[in-house]
Design an enzyme around this catalytic site. Structure first.
Site, PDB file in Angstrom:
ATOM      1  N   CYS A  15       0.832  -1.198   0.000  1.00 17.75           N
ATOM      2  CA  CYS A  15       0.000   0.000   0.000  1.00 17.75           C
ATOM      3  C   CYS A  15       0.866   1.247   0.000  1.00 17.75           C
ATOM      4  O   CYS A  15       2.094   1.176   0.052  1.00 17.75           O
ATOM      5  CB  CYS A  15      -0.940   0.015   1.207  1.00 17.75           C
ATOM      6  SG  CYS A  15      -0.071   0.227   2.776  1.00 17.75           S
ATOM      7  N   CYS A  18       3.271   1.649   2.861  1.00 14.05           N
ATOM      8  CA  CYS A  18       4.471   0.809   2.722  1.00 14.05           C
ATOM      9  C   CYS A  18       5.538   1.572   1.957  1.00 14.05           C
ATOM     10  O   CYS A  18       6.698   1.667   2.371  1.00 14.05           O
ATOM     11  CB  CYS A  18       4.163  -0.477   1.954  1.00 14.05           C
ATOM     12  SG  CYS A  18       2.978  -1.574   2.714  1.00 14.05           S
ATOM     13  N   ASP A 425      12.142  26.197 -32.634  1.00 11.81           N
ATOM     14  CA  ASP A 425      13.310  26.546 -33.427  1.00 11.81           C
ATOM     15  C   ASP A 425      12.991  26.202 -34.882  1.00 11.81           C
ATOM     16  O   ASP A 425      12.218  25.286 -35.148  1.00 11.81           O
ATOM     17  CB  ASP A 425      14.515  25.744 -32.942  1.00 11.81           C
ATOM     18  CG  ASP A 425      15.727  25.941 -33.819  1.00 11.81           C
ATOM     19  OD1 ASP A 425      16.093  27.091 -34.068  1.00 11.81           O
ATOM     20  OD2 ASP A 425      16.291  24.931 -34.277  1.00 11.81           O
ATOM     21  N   ASP A 626      16.813  21.610 -31.173  1.00  7.96           N
ATOM     22  CA  ASP A 626      17.689  20.470 -31.432  1.00  7.96           C
ATOM     23  C   ASP A 626      18.590  20.143 -30.257  1.00  7.96           C
ATOM     24  O   ASP A 626      19.379  19.212 -30.319  1.00  7.96           O
ATOM     25  CB  ASP A 626      18.527  20.701 -32.701  1.00  7.96           C
ATOM     26  CG  ASP A 626      19.413  21.935 -32.596  1.00  7.96           C
ATOM     27  OD1 ASP A 626      19.609  22.430 -31.471  1.00  7.96           O
ATOM     28  OD2 ASP A 626      19.909  22.397 -33.639  1.00  7.96           O
ATOM     29  N   ASP A 630      20.116  25.491 -28.827  1.00  8.82           N
ATOM     30  CA  ASP A 630      18.862  25.863 -28.167  1.00  8.82           C
ATOM     31  C   ASP A 630      18.849  25.498 -26.680  1.00  8.82           C
ATOM     32  O   ASP A 630      17.850  25.713 -26.004  1.00  8.82           O
ATOM     33  CB  ASP A 630      17.683  25.148 -28.844  1.00  8.82           C
ATOM     34  CG  ASP A 630      17.563  25.522 -30.307  1.00  8.82           C
ATOM     35  OD1 ASP A 630      17.661  26.714 -30.619  1.00  8.82           O
ATOM     36  OD2 ASP A 630      17.401  24.616 -31.133  1.00  8.82           O
TER      37      ASP A 630
END
Length: 738
Positions: A15, A18, A425, A626, A630
């Protein structure tokens, strides 16, 4: 101090509390930077300093609270799956045996309760259910009690154990209550049926959870075990683990490519759908990069191994998906807070329920008090609460990986659904990313171009300029006849010149041609103006100073870009485009893609400033690029999305990587994000709703008005059903179209 991040399987969790207990105790250890437990995956991602703590210490700590941490790296994935199947079979056996012993107990209790020694018979039949088939509930509950903590097993053990002990006492000493005016009721059927229902629920839950990990198992199953390797001129078959960088591998038609590498010989089409999600096979020839686990279709290939073992693209994908599935979504923080206090609160409510009924209804208070107290303990088990988020995440992230969308963590998946602005871009994102010849204009006086074409290709083959490669790729034919080149000269950034026989050729920009006294006809000058208005780059060819050809070169827009932009707009997302190219080229490409907001001549720093300005306006921004120039903007955006293959997988600046993808995969990623978050919210609503509604009913709140008391057996069935329903709801994501 350097840290190590490892993923370890954990056995015995049942659960949310746990998972939280394991996470808390590991995080508290000296040297552990972070520990994140995934209940549905039954694993923990631990970031630790090996100088301060070792795996053996972690195993001991976790064993002390009743769970098993598996750190043995010699256990293969296949062994782990075998162990999981064995646990499932053991759970199935315990469930079936528990049901088999429970059925006669229920029949005696409900139908044949008048038979002699009925209570003793039920006691004998119930004992194996609690002591053998359901013993793990009591073992774990005891271990947790030793550490002053509790979990779902505590609730089950308390509920069924109390019912069994109360019934056993009334069986052995029936006169104790009779002498006080009470009927010595027994609840053996409640204790055994609760155990049976919960075991049955766990079995179905485990089966369903195995299906949620299907994406990972599918990815792991993609790899090959052996490969044909050429060493010292001899071809032999060897295990994939023996391959080293630089080995030459032979791949025949229909075979899987063993590892990442570069084609050195041959030409074929490769089915990359299992990695990229693209259904159309991709042509590969000498010099092209190929991905391990993809399928060679038509021709034979030889490749040079460049990445092996854990460095391959497939291995990195599997690791990324595993880490992402092990991460925690922000919404999970609420669950963690609830789980931390849930079980103790439920135990308190159960005790309060027993005391209230014993005082308020003394005539029949003892049986009612016991039934209500047990029912509260059983029905409140927080299984569904613990499974609500991780199961949906596992299915969602796995489905994304199958479609070539790698999402770094759960937080990124949750954030993607609220994006309202995407900054794109241009080069390599909206466009193909490499120049191609769009149009050729020949001098109308030269009808036969083949001789000129071979001469141009022969000259341009010596140039390293990208435009030269575009001309060669466009014009070189199978019957190409190379010409002897003399006096080749290259002027950087302008053009090249060379002699072919007695003829001198100049190839380059208009200014370069003019510098070398090139003669333009009226047709070429008019075409020059037309093509420049279309923002295309122009290359001229002269033979003996006379212009004979004009090439327009452009970075073409991807076929799917315009439709993807249109669909993103329909989804309510504002699209922006940034580029380092000229304003004219940027404007032209934006118009072709249907983008209204754009900016040209932007530096990498300018891109991040642009993203910052949008965020300052309150926009939720995703940056798509890319991952190289960027990267500042990718890191600054709410979500960084990288398009690419191979090396892009390891990009640190992006939260989402689209393998070999185009803009349409951004649509898929956002749709999947929205569907997954919606499923998580549904799961959490029903998990909370179930407990909020069921606990008061279990406590007997309806009894004074309707005489209705919830049977503990029904409570056990309801608790089991709630867990299975949450997992099943998450599995619906597998059928979602993205």
């Amino acid at each position: 101090m350097p840290t190590v991040k490892e993923i370890y399987p954990v056995e015995g969790m049942s659960c949310a509390s746990c998972a939280l207990s394991i996470q808390t105790i590991l995080s508290a250890q000296k040297g552990v930077k972070s520990a994140v437990v995934n209940l549905a995956m039954e694993q923990v991602v631990v970031d630790y300093e090996p100088q301060l703590i070792d795996p053996a210490r972690m195993v001991k700590v976790i064993d002390g609270i009743g769970y098993k941490l598996i750190t043995d790296r010699s256990i293969s994935t296949g062994d782990q799956e075998h162990n999981q199947n064995r646990r499932l079979e053991r759970l199935k056996y315990n469930t079936l045996m528990s049901v088999a012993f429970s059925i006669p107990v229920v029949l005696i209790s409900m139908v044949f309760h008048q038979i002699p020694y009925s209570h003793w018979i039920m006691l004998v039949l119930a004992l194996p259910v609690l002591a053998i088939f359901g013993r793990e509930f009591f073992i774990i509950a005891w271990k947790r009690a030793l550490h002053f903590s509790s979990n779902m097993d505590t609730l089950v053990a308390l509920g069924t154990g109390t019912a069994f002990l109360y019934s056993t006492f009334n069986t052995v000493f029936p006169k104790f209550l009779q002498s006080r005016g009470f009927e010595p009721h027994v609840y053996f059927e409640a204790s055994v049926v609760i155990i049976s229902f919960i075991l049955l629920g766990r079995y179905f839950e485990e089966k369903a959870k195995q299906r949620t990990t299907g994406a990972i198992r599918k990815l792991m199953g993609l790899g090959v075990k052996t490969a044909r390797v050429i060493r010292n001129g001899i071809e032999k078959e060897m295990l994939i683990s023996k391959i080293i960088v630089g080995d030459t591998l032979v791949i025949r038609p229909g075979e899987k490519i063993p590892t990442d590498g570069k084609v050195t010989e041959g030409d074929s089409f490769i089915d990359e759908s299992m990695i990229t999600g693209e259904s159309v096979p991709v042509q590969k020839k000498a010099g092209d990069f190929v991905i391990g686990a993809t399928i060679n279709q038509t021709g034979s290939l030889k490749i040079s191994a460049e990445k092996v073992g854990s460095e391959t693209m497939l291995a990195q994908i599997i690791k990324l998906v595993q880490e992402a599935q092990g991460s925690r979504a922000p919404v999970q923080r609420l669950v963690d807070k609830v789980a931390a206090v849930f079980v103790p609160v439920v135990i308190g409510i159960s005790i309060l329920t027993f005391i209230t009924w014993s005082i308020w209804h003394p005539a029949s208070g003892s049986p009612i008090a016991l039934i209500c107290a047990i029912t509260v303990l059983v029905i409140a088990c927080p299984c569904a609460l613990g499974l609500a988020t991780p199961t949906a995440l596992m299915v969602g992230l796995g489905k994304a990986a199958e479609h070539g969308i790698l999402i770094r963590d759960a937080e990124s998946l949750e954030t993607a659904c609220i994006i309202d602005t995407i900054v794109l871009d241009k080069t390599g994102t909206i466009t193909v990313g490499k120049p191609t010849v769009a149009e050729i204009v020949w001098d109308e006086n030269n009808i036969d171009h083949s001789t000129f074409e071979d001469a141009i290709v022969s000259i341009e083959s010596r140039s390293e300029h990208p435009f030269a490669a575009a001309l060669v790729n466009h014009m070189k034919k199978q019957d190409f006849i190379p010409h002897e080149i003399v006096g080749f000269e290259s002027t950087t950034g302008k053009g090249v010149s060379a002699f072919v026989g007695s003829d001198v050729y100049h190839i380059g920009s208009k200014s370069y041609i003019l510098e070398n006294n090139g003669q333009f006809t009226k047709t070429f000058l008019e075409k020059d103006d037309e093509l420049r208005r279309q923002a295309q780059s122009l290359i001229y060819v002269t033979k003996n100073r006379n212009v004979i050809a004009l090439f327009s070169v452009t970075d073409t827009i991807k076929p799917s870009s315009a439709s993807a932009v249109s669909e993103l707009k329909n989804m309510g997302i504002e699209i922006h485009m940034l580029s380092g190219d000229t304003v004219a080229i940027t404007s032209h490409m934006a118009a072709k893609a249907g983008i209204d907001h754009f900016k040209g001549e932007v530096t990498p720093e300018g891109k991040s400033d642009y993203v910052r300005q949008l965020k300052d306006k309150g926009r939720r921004v995703a940056m798509v690029g890319d991952g190289i120039n960027d990267s500042p903007a990718l890191a600054l955006a709410d979500i960084g999305i990288a398009l690419g293959t191979g090396t892009d997988i390891a990009m640190e600046s992006a939260q989402i990587t689209l393998i070999g993808g185009d803009l349409e995969k951004i649509i898929s990623a956002i749709r999947l994000s929205r569907k997954t978050v919606k499923t998580i919210r549904q799961n959490l609503f029903w998990a909370f709703f179930y407990n909020v509604i069921s606990i008061p009913v279990a406590a007997g709140i309806l009894y004074p008005f309707t005489g209705f008391l919830l049977n503990p057996m029904i409570a056990g069935a309801g608790m089991a059903l709630s867990s299975v329903s949450v997992v099943t709801n998450s599995l619906r994501l597998k059928r979602v179209k993205i």
